[in-house]
Each structure stands twice: as C-alpha cells, then as structure tokens.
Design an enzyme around this catalytic site. Structure first.
Site, PDB file in Angstrom:
ATOM      1  CE1 TYR A  17      -4.462  -1.249   0.604  1.00  0.00           C
ATOM      2  CE2 TYR A  17      -3.069  -3.134   1.123  1.00  0.00           C
ATOM      3  CZ  TYR A  17      -4.301  -2.607   0.794  1.00  0.00           C
ATOM      4  OH  TYR A  17      -5.382  -3.447   0.651  1.00  0.00           O
ATOM      5  CG  HIS A  54      -6.399  -5.157  -6.041  1.00  0.00           C
ATOM      6  ND1 HIS A  54      -7.305  -4.740  -5.100  1.00  0.00           N
ATOM      7  CD2 HIS A  54      -6.832  -6.361  -6.488  1.00  0.00           C
ATOM      8  CE1 HIS A  54      -8.252  -5.669  -4.968  1.00  0.00           C
ATOM      9  NE2 HIS A  54      -7.991  -6.647  -5.792  1.00  0.00           N
ATOM     10  CG  HIS A  55      -7.953  -0.963  -3.929  1.00  0.00           C
ATOM     11  ND1 HIS A  55      -7.675  -2.205  -3.398  1.00  0.00           N
ATOM     12  CD2 HIS A  55      -7.800  -0.097  -2.897  1.00  0.00           C
ATOM     13  CE1 HIS A  55      -7.374  -2.095  -2.122  1.00  0.00           C
ATOM     14  NE2 HIS A  55      -7.439  -0.828  -1.788  1.00  0.00           N
ATOM     15  CG  HIS A  57      -3.827  -3.201  -2.910  1.00  0.00           C
ATOM     16  ND1 HIS A  57      -4.922  -4.007  -2.699  1.00  0.00           N
ATOM     17  CD2 HIS A  57      -2.748  -4.013  -2.813  1.00  0.00           C
ATOM     18  CE1 HIS A  57      -4.507  -5.245  -2.490  1.00  0.00           C
ATOM     19  NE2 HIS A  57      -3.200  -5.269  -2.568  1.00  0.00           N
ATOM     20  CG  HIS A  61     -12.881  -3.570  -2.525  1.00  0.00           C
ATOM     21  ND1 HIS A  61     -12.113  -3.717  -3.652  1.00  0.00           N
ATOM     22  CD2 HIS A  61     -12.025  -3.673  -1.485  1.00  0.00           C
ATOM     23  CE1 HIS A  61     -10.848  -3.891  -3.314  1.00  0.00           C
ATOM     24  NE2 HIS A  61     -10.779  -3.875  -2.004  1.00  0.00           N
ATOM     25  CG  HIS A  83      -8.519  -8.406  -1.000  1.00  0.00           C
ATOM     26  ND1 HIS A  83      -7.624  -8.267   0.031  1.00  0.00           N
ATOM     27  CD2 HIS A  83      -8.630  -7.162  -1.546  1.00  0.00           C
ATOM     28  CE1 HIS A  83      -7.217  -7.014   0.114  1.00  0.00           C
ATOM     29  NE2 HIS A  83      -7.827  -6.322  -0.829  1.00  0.00           N
ATOM     30  CG  MET A 133     -10.391  -5.864   2.373  1.00  0.00           C
ATOM     31  SD  MET A 133      -9.889  -4.368   1.460  1.00  0.00           S
ATOM     32  CE  MET A 133      -8.314  -4.025   2.247  1.00  0.00           C
TER      33      MET A 133
END
Length: 599
Positions: A224, A256-257, A328, A407, A409, A482
């Site tokens: 992150y 990823h985000h 991320h 959202h 994973h 998550m």
C-alpha cells in the site's frame, strides 16, 4: 437435485468462401438493423476478433445484441454466451454454424459440466439478421432477461461473464462437441446497465491528474503506497463532476485499487510530501488527518460520472490543498524493477451543483478478527452499519445514495447491501450475484436510495475458499479478505466509515470455548490470526464459527472524516435484526415452469 447447466448461446459459424452469400442472404434483413447504433460495446478477446454490441430494452425486458467476428481463415466456427463465472463449462451459448452442404444454422444451446455442447429444446435467442463481408461476420439477435428455461442464464444488473470460443474446420454437426478443448475465453461487463440519461458536462470543465511519482514498486506481494501532493491552487470552490483511472501501460494487473484522500487540516498547516509504504512505521504522523475520500477506484472500474445535481467539493477559502494518493499494488510474482506512475484524473467545474457529494465506507472493518475457514464452497461474512451510527451521523433529511462500488479480495463470489428501517427491509441498495474481484465497477443505481437517520445498512459477502487449505483472515493483504461497499451519496456529511467486526469479548470467548470444549490449541496470548490458524476446521468447528458471526455482538467503527469516532458506545453493541424481510419478486414464468425449476 443435480447442478443444472447454465446456457451458452453457441454461435457456431462455418465460413467458406464459395457460395456463402447466397445461403446467408435468406436470413438477411434490410439496412435498418445494419445501421442501428448500440449504446454499449466491448471486445471479447485480447486480439479484437470478437466485438459485442448491445442495448437494453427495459420496456420489453430484453437485450438486443450485435456480434461482429473477423476471421482471416476461410473455415472457422465460433460461439459466444454467458456463464456464472466465465467458465465454458455449464454455459449458455448460441450456435450459428454451417453444415457440409453450405446451409447456415443459428441455434440456442448449452454446455454441461464437462464442456460438451447440446442444442436446447427451447430456442430463446432470436436471430434478426446476419451477414458476411470481407471475412467479417455480423449477427443481430435478441433475448429476454429471463426465459424461464433452466438451461438459460438469467440476465441481472450485476456482473455478467461473457464467454466465447473459436474452432477451426468443417463440423458435420455441433451436438456433443467438447468446447473445453477449443480456444475459449471470457470478458466481464454489467450487461443490464441502469437506464439513466447521459450527463452533460459543463462547458468550463478542465482536468488535473494525481499520479504516483515513478514509484519503484517493492518486490513483495502486497504494497500500500502513500503519496502526498498538493492540488492545483483553487481560490474558489469547485466541483469534481467526473473522475477516472490512469493506469500505466502493462500495469493493469499490478494496480489493484486506488483511493485519493483529502487531508483535513488548517489551510496554513504544512503536510509533509511523503512518498512511501503506508504501513511504514517512519511515515509522518501529520498524515493522520488524510482520511476524507475524494475518489476511489478498483480493478475493472470505468469512469465515475456524477449526476447533474451533485459534485465532490474541492478548493475555496479554508480548504487545505494537500491530498494523499493510496495505491494497492498486487505483485504476486514479486517482480523487481517495476516503476509505476498510475493515478487518477479529475474533471472539475466552477459551476457548482445543488449538492456536495461524498463517499462512505460500509461493511467489515479491515481486521483479522473475522475469518473464513478453508475448503468452503461459500461462507458468508457480514458487516453492519447500525441504526445508532446513522442516528448521530446523518442529517434529519437523510442522504441519497446514487452509486455503489462493491469490493472484496480474491475469494469474493457474491456481495449485497440490504437497507433496513425500524426492522423492515427496504429494497436492496446493491447486489452482485456473479461478483468478480477482477471487475469492481463504480455503478450508478437505477433507483437512488434515500437513507434516513436510524436506518441500518447490512453488507454481506459470500466467499469461496474451496481451493484453499488454510484459513483466510480479514486484512489488507490480497490473500486476506475484505467486504466493503463504497457508496457515493449527497449531501456530504462527516460520517465517513460505518463498519463492524465481531465484538472483541465475543471472539475471545469463542477461542476459549474452542480450547476447553473442542481441545483446540488456542491461547489468550495469541493474536486472532494465530488462533484461527491453530484450529482444525472440522464441519462442527465451521458451524460454531458461523453461529458466532450470526449472533454475537459487534465492535463498531462509526467514524468521522478526520478519523475520530462519533461519541457513543461502540463496543459490544447488538447487530441489526430484520423483522420483516423484503419479499422476493416472482420470476415471470408459468406455474408449471416454476414447479419444474424447483423440483
């Protein structure tokens, strides 16, 4: 009952250069279909061989399709359709193929669990026209959302996995062909997009970018990265009316985000221009106020366009210019030498709209207090935004939620957010029964939801760990889980996070019970992750964990945009109970069909 196969519209087409136009012209209609413009389109394969165009007709509950396929070879046949998660097995396909005599056939079909194709007894894909020119095949057809055929995929407003295959040669027939052995692939779309008017951008719109400063991505699986920078100097208040991702070429699988947070400090307070890992102990403490979300993006999302009545406020008197970009990075192969400059582009206007918009987080806390046992086909985790939090965090007139981004994973399969008022369940806020962590769009809602003080919002994720031998805990890593819904709403309020986890005391009691009654090596001195990993996950122990999550008290995050909790008692609070569930809508099927489907 055995798992029913989902249908695939197998469009099998044999192309040969001699005599093809004569037979094909028997199905060709006028230029009206050929010249029709379609609102949505997507390539189906990386090389652009297949393109699918479509329109949604809510009045007739049907979708109009146009498929274009370009083949340099003279003899090829292909198929396209739908399946639950993009497998060519158990799929819904349509067949447009050519027999040895040169006659063309367009047929609805399906594949079984091993990928063998069969013609459907009920033909639900309706061909309107077909044509071939310069090795480009064009098929125009339609289908109802729900055909009441057990072999057909039911269209909904969640994620649709479109599958295709390509084969070569001259088949004598298509029934019994194993499509799993042919070249095949998938793409993901929201097929039933909301029927909303296009938003006209103001004539003074301009853009600015917030991008990572050539970050040397660490050669670890999960990073992150935090990057602090300043916004353009805006003396007057502006509104963000659109934002989109800027993903560096070839880094689509790495990023990823992303989230952009505003640092809510005094305008004269200096915030260090930090660039480094977000979990680093040496990161400046002055970054703590950087918590108010301006934009959020995840893999697969398209541009976020705000409704004409709302925009995200930036700039003006007393507005701190500092923002924090969090990215991320998912680097499972731990590649070294990756340098990234991805980020977000914002479209802004000084023509202020009626409301300031905001983003709120619903669902589960990012904590290892929650876990999914191994080898579970589906296991549900649920996060609560309880009525006590909305009572203190929302204005008397409530808020309007107009968009949602679900959202998870890697184990997420289905996600939904329920809306409850005084124990009565209202229409769902959002649902995706074919969710993919690789396609996490920000989706405008067909019907915006009015959420009032005292309402509760319940976000549930169904996760699959059937291919994992070890427990999966909650957390920030890509291999942790998550369960979040980022909702876009107006008018903006200070409530930024409304999420929960199992109460700490209840979890400690569970681990103590497992040691005393089930002889598991849990310990009061161990972390939740260590305790979860020490348990042998028998069916009984899985059931006990489910019971804990379904009945235990909660630990709440009811947080303001500066990170502080609202005043109140947030540990050991009861979860929301739905006393009057929402009535499920009946499928538009004859009674005898419904009885057959349920038998």
């Amino acid at each position: 009952m055995a798992k029913r196969p989902v249908s695939v519209i197998v469009i099998a087409l044999l192309l040969h250069e001699i005599g093809i136009s004569a037979h094909l012209s028997k199905r060709k209609r006028g230029e009206r279909e050929e010249n029709k413009e379609y609102r949505y389109r997507t390539p189906l394969d990386p090389d652009g061989v297949f393109w699918l165009f479509w329109d949604v007709d809510y009045a007739t509950s049907s979708v109009d399709f146009r498929l274009r396929a370009h083949f340099p070879k003279s003899e090829s046949w292909f198929g396209v359709g739908f399946s639950d998660y993009g497998d060519i097995e158990s799929a819904d396909l349509a067949v447009f193929w050519t027999d040895p005599d040169g006659w063309h056939h367009f047929q609805d079909g399906w594949t079984d669990k091993d990928g063998y194709f069969y013609i459907d007894t009920q033909q639900d894909y309706k061909l309107a026209s077909s044509a071939i020119s310069d090795h480009v095949t064009t098929l125009t057809f339609s289908r109802k959302f729900d055909t009441c055929d057990d072999h057909d995929y039911v269209f909904d407003n969640g994620t649709s996995h479109i599958v295709y295959f390509l084969a070569h040669g001259r088949p004598g027939g298509v029934t019994g062909t194993c499509l799993a052995r042919e070249e095949h692939g998938l793409t993901r779309v929201q097929l039933l997009k909301p029927d909303l008017p296009d938003v006209t951008m103001p004539d003074d719109v301009w853009t600015f970018d917030v991008t990572a400063p050539k970050v040397h991505v660490p050669s670890v699986e999960t990073t992150y990265w935090w990057y602090v920078t300043r916004l353009p100097n805006l003396l007057n208040k502006h509104h963000v009316v659109k934002y989109e991702a800027l993903i560096q070429k070839d880094h689509e699988g790495l990023v990823h985000h992303m989230e952009l947070f505003h640092c809510q400090t005094d305008v004269h307070t200096h915030v260090p221009l930090y660039s480094g890992p977000g979990q680093a102990e040496q990161k400046p403490p002055e970054l703590a106020p950087c918590k108010q979300v301006i934009g959020a993006w995840a893999m697969g999302a398209t541009a976020m366009v705000y409704p004409e009545e709302a925009g995200v406020p930036i700039g003006g008197e007393g507005y701190s210019p500092y923002v924090l970009l969090e990215i991320h990075y998912n680097n499972p192969k731990r590649k070294a030498g990756l340098v990234d400059s991805s980020g977000l582009r914002f479209h802004v206007t000084k023509q202020l709209r009626a409301h300031d918009a905001g983003i709120m987080e619903l669902g589960l806390e990012y904590t290892d207090k929650m876990a999914i046992p191994p080898r579970q086909p589906l296991f549900t985790l649920t996060g609560y935004c309880i009525h006590q939090c909305t009572e203190v965090g929302l204005p008397p007139s409530g808020i309007t939620i107009f968009a949602s981004q679900l959202h998870t994973h890697l184990t997420g399969k289905r996600v939904r957010t329920r809306h409850v008022r005084y124990g009565v369940e209202l229409p769902e806020l959002n649902r995706d029964d074919h969710y993919s962590p690789h396609y996490q769009e920000i989706r405008r809602l067909q019907y915006p939801a009015k959420v009032m003080p005292g309402d509760a919002l319940i976000t549930s994720c169904d996760d699959s760990t059937k291919n994992r031998d070890h427990v999966t805990t909650g957390g920030l890593s890509i291999h942790q889980e998550m369960c979040v819904n980022y909702v876009h709403y107006y008018p903006r309020v200070e409530l930024e996070v409304c999420k929960s986890s199992v109460a700490t005391a209840a979890l400690k009691a569970f681990f103590s019970f497992m040691k005393t009654m089930e002889d598991q090596p849990t310990s009061r001195r161990s972390t939740p992750t260590e305790n979860y990993e020490s348990i042998a996950w028998s069916p009984l122990n899985v059931h006990l964990l489910k019971s804990l999550y379904e009945g235990a008290a909660l630990s709440m995050q009811c947080n303001q945009s500066d990170g502080r909790r609202y005043p109140g008692h947030w540990e050991g609070v009861p979860m929301t109970h739905v006393q009057v569930p929402l009535q499920k809508s009946e499928r538009p099927c004859p009674a005898e069909t419904r009885q057959k489907s349920s038998s």
